[in-house]
Design an enzyme around this catalytic site. Structure first.
Site, PDB file in Angstrom:
ATOM      1  N   GLU A  56      42.833  54.241 112.490  1.00 54.27           N
ATOM      2  CA  GLU A  56      42.344  54.877 113.713  1.00 54.27           C
ATOM      3  C   GLU A  56      43.472  55.567 114.467  1.00 54.27           C
ATOM      4  O   GLU A  56      43.314  56.698 114.960  1.00 54.27           O
ATOM      5  CB  GLU A  56      41.682  53.831 114.618  1.00 54.27           C
ATOM      6  N   CYS A  88      43.608  48.891 118.244  1.00 54.70           N
ATOM      7  CA  CYS A  88      42.977  50.186 117.992  1.00 54.70           C
ATOM      8  C   CYS A  88      41.842  50.471 118.972  1.00 54.70           C
ATOM      9  O   CYS A  88      41.590  51.627 119.326  1.00 54.70           O
ATOM     10  CB  CYS A  88      42.460  50.243 116.558  1.00 54.70           C
ATOM     11  N   ALA A 158      44.372  42.211  76.086  1.00 58.44           N
ATOM     12  CA  ALA A 158      44.215  43.211  75.032  1.00 58.44           C
ATOM     13  C   ALA A 158      43.803  42.480  73.768  1.00 58.44           C
ATOM     14  O   ALA A 158      44.270  41.370  73.497  1.00 58.44           O
ATOM     15  CB  ALA A 158      45.518  43.970  74.814  1.00 58.44           C
ATOM     16  N   TRP A 174      52.385  45.532  68.863  1.00 54.80           N
ATOM     17  CA  TRP A 174      51.555  45.768  70.054  1.00 54.80           C
ATOM     18  C   TRP A 174      50.111  45.945  69.608  1.00 54.80           C
ATOM     19  O   TRP A 174      49.848  46.670  68.654  1.00 54.80           O
ATOM     20  CB  TRP A 174      52.014  47.008  70.811  1.00 54.80           C
ATOM     21  N   SER A 225      52.919  22.843  82.733  1.00 56.15           N
ATOM     22  CA  SER A 225      52.752  21.468  83.206  1.00 56.15           C
ATOM     23  C   SER A 225      54.028  20.637  83.096  1.00 56.15           C
ATOM     24  O   SER A 225      54.334  19.835  83.972  1.00 56.15           O
ATOM     25  CB  SER A 225      51.630  20.773  82.422  1.00 56.15           C
ATOM     26  N   GLY A 299      47.602  33.118  78.562  1.00 56.75           N
ATOM     27  CA  GLY A 299      46.799  33.257  77.367  1.00 56.75           C
ATOM     28  C   GLY A 299      45.409  32.657  77.472  1.00 56.75           C
ATOM     29  O   GLY A 299      44.872  32.413  78.564  1.00 56.75           O
ATOM     30  N   LEU A 302      44.748  29.381  79.559  1.00 52.81           N
ATOM     31  CA  LEU A 302      44.764  29.629  81.002  1.00 52.81           C
ATOM     32  C   LEU A 302      43.513  30.382  81.441  1.00 52.81           C
ATOM     33  O   LEU A 302      42.843  30.003  82.419  1.00 52.81           O
ATOM     34  CB  LEU A 302      46.016  30.416  81.377  1.00 52.81           C
ATOM     35  N   SER A 305      40.549  28.062  81.411  1.00 50.86           N
ATOM     36  CA  SER A 305      40.490  27.175  82.579  1.00 50.86           C
ATOM     37  C   SER A 305      39.981  27.907  83.802  1.00 50.86           C
ATOM     38  O   SER A 305      39.205  27.369  84.596  1.00 50.86           O
ATOM     39  CB  SER A 305      41.877  26.579  82.849  1.00 50.86           C
TER      40      SER A 305
END
Length: 380
Positions: A56, A88, A158, A174, A225, A299, A302, A305
């Site tokens: 603003e 504002c 990917a 890759w 962990s 990965g 993770l 989870s």
């Protein structure tokens, strides 16, 4: 063109302006503003960077004296408190603006209706709700942070056309091509944190930096962990240059924690009994730090989870035209998963793009879910 159509056109423009602040304004929301005199635009602005003038104020500065008697279109309720910048609402009143259209109310506790009330008390005509859903979706990460105390989680991976993230021995470089990797670097340059698991850190030895640098420098976060992340990996070796946090469990030895701290890693102990509980604790800590957007790059354990915790908000997937095979090859998401396909997470607002042969799929999780009993505005 009807008056309503004119209002829609200018608010659409304000939303376009707001989006320009992505990556620069967080943890603030993205906000855009247009000022008109008899349908003629006399000033535009957007919140360009955290701590700098709001949308603003920028639009009023651009309009100069033409703001008097004008109409303002703004995507979020104007603030009414003194923060890093002046309120504002006061600037709007002082500029002599007679009519303000607001897409959505600001749920931030120090605003939350007070800005609108201040304008109306000063005799300014205020209308709310124009393109509200679009404004909420634009600022869904901000709304989740404010209303639910959780960051917005973007899951990225990917994979090959047959759904593999790596070969059976663990080689993944890759899978995606240079065009896809450039998009990932752009993502990294606008988020607050990049989260991976220790397995990914061991296998890929990534830097987790934006190249070229983006608007933000993301904190690299490793879920580990036992605090056994190698001192020779790139993340630990560069921890003195780029913020690096290792989230560990109570089983991590004092010696391992101290070793990482001596390398200038920050160590955060999450003492939940399961991986899901620990991830929830980590996300809570991220929100306390006002991290708005978190990019999770794997990965599979993770991401699994996070899926089990129903913590994924958005997905970015790069599918390469490759066939790798291998019954033991890694898949993108592990965890417990769902028992019936009807329980699978579904995406909405799906967009598909071809990047030099790779298929780039992105979308938001469409499941009607709550976060700690909270359903933030702007979520499906």
């Amino acid at each position: 063109m009807s008056a309503h159509d004119i209002d829609l056109r200018h608010m659409h423009r304000a939303l376009q302006l707001a989006a320009r602040g992505q990556g620069a304004v967080e943890p603030n929301p993205m906000v855009g503003c247009v000022i008109t005199q008899e349908d003629r635009v006399v000033g535009e602005g957007w919140h360009q960077r955290f701590g700098e003038p709001h949308a603003e104020a920028n639009a009023i500065t651009a309009a100069e004296s033409r703001a008097a008697g004008a109409t303002m279109y703004v995507t979020l309720e104007p603030c009414s408190h003194q923060g890093k910048t002046p309120p504002c609402a006061v600037s709007i009143i002082d500029a002599g603006i007679r009519r303000v259209l607001v897409s959505m109310r600001d749920p931030f506790p120090t605003v939350d209706g007070d800005g609108i009330a201040s304008l109306r008390a000063a005799g300014v005509e205020v209308e709310t709700g124009l393109l509200e859903e679009e404004a909420q979706r634009l600022n869904a990460p901000f709304l989740k942070l404010v209303q639910c105390g959780k960051p917005w989680v973007i899951a990225k991976w990917a994979m090959t056309l047959d759904g593999k993230m790596a070969t059976p021995p663990g080689n993944s470089q890759w899978i995606s091509n240079e065009a896809s990797r450039a998009v990932v670097h752009q993502l990294r340059g606008r988020v607050d944190a990049i989260l991976i698991g220790k397995g990914t850190a061991d296998m890929d030895n990534p830097q987790l930096t934006a190249r070229p640098p983006g608007l933000r420098v993301a904190t690299r976060v490793v879920a580990d962990s036992t605090a056994s992340l190698s001192s020779d990996c790139q993340l630990v070796k560069t921890a003195g240059e780029i913020p690096t946090l290792v989230a560990v469990g109570p089983e991590a030895t004092a010696a391992n924690r101290r070793r990482l701290q001596d390398s200038q890693c920050e160590v955060l102990v999450c003492d939940g009994r399961s991986h899901v509980e620990r991830l929830r604790q980590l996300l809570d800590e991220m929100a306390r730090r006002r991290w708005t957007n978190v990019l999770v790059e794997g990965g599979g354990a993770l991401l699994g989870s996070l899926l089990d915790a129903r913590a994924i908000d958005e997905v970015r997937v790069f599918v390469a035209p490759l066939l790798a095979g291998g019954s033991g090859a890694l898949s993108p998401i592990g965890g417990a998963g769902v028992d019936a396909m009807q329980a699978a997470l579904r995406l909405e607002d799906v967009a598909i793009e071809i990047l030099d042969g790779d298929v780039y799929v992105r979308g938001r999780v469409a499941e009607d879910r709550t976060v700690g009993g909270c359903q933030p505005a702007g979520t499906p």
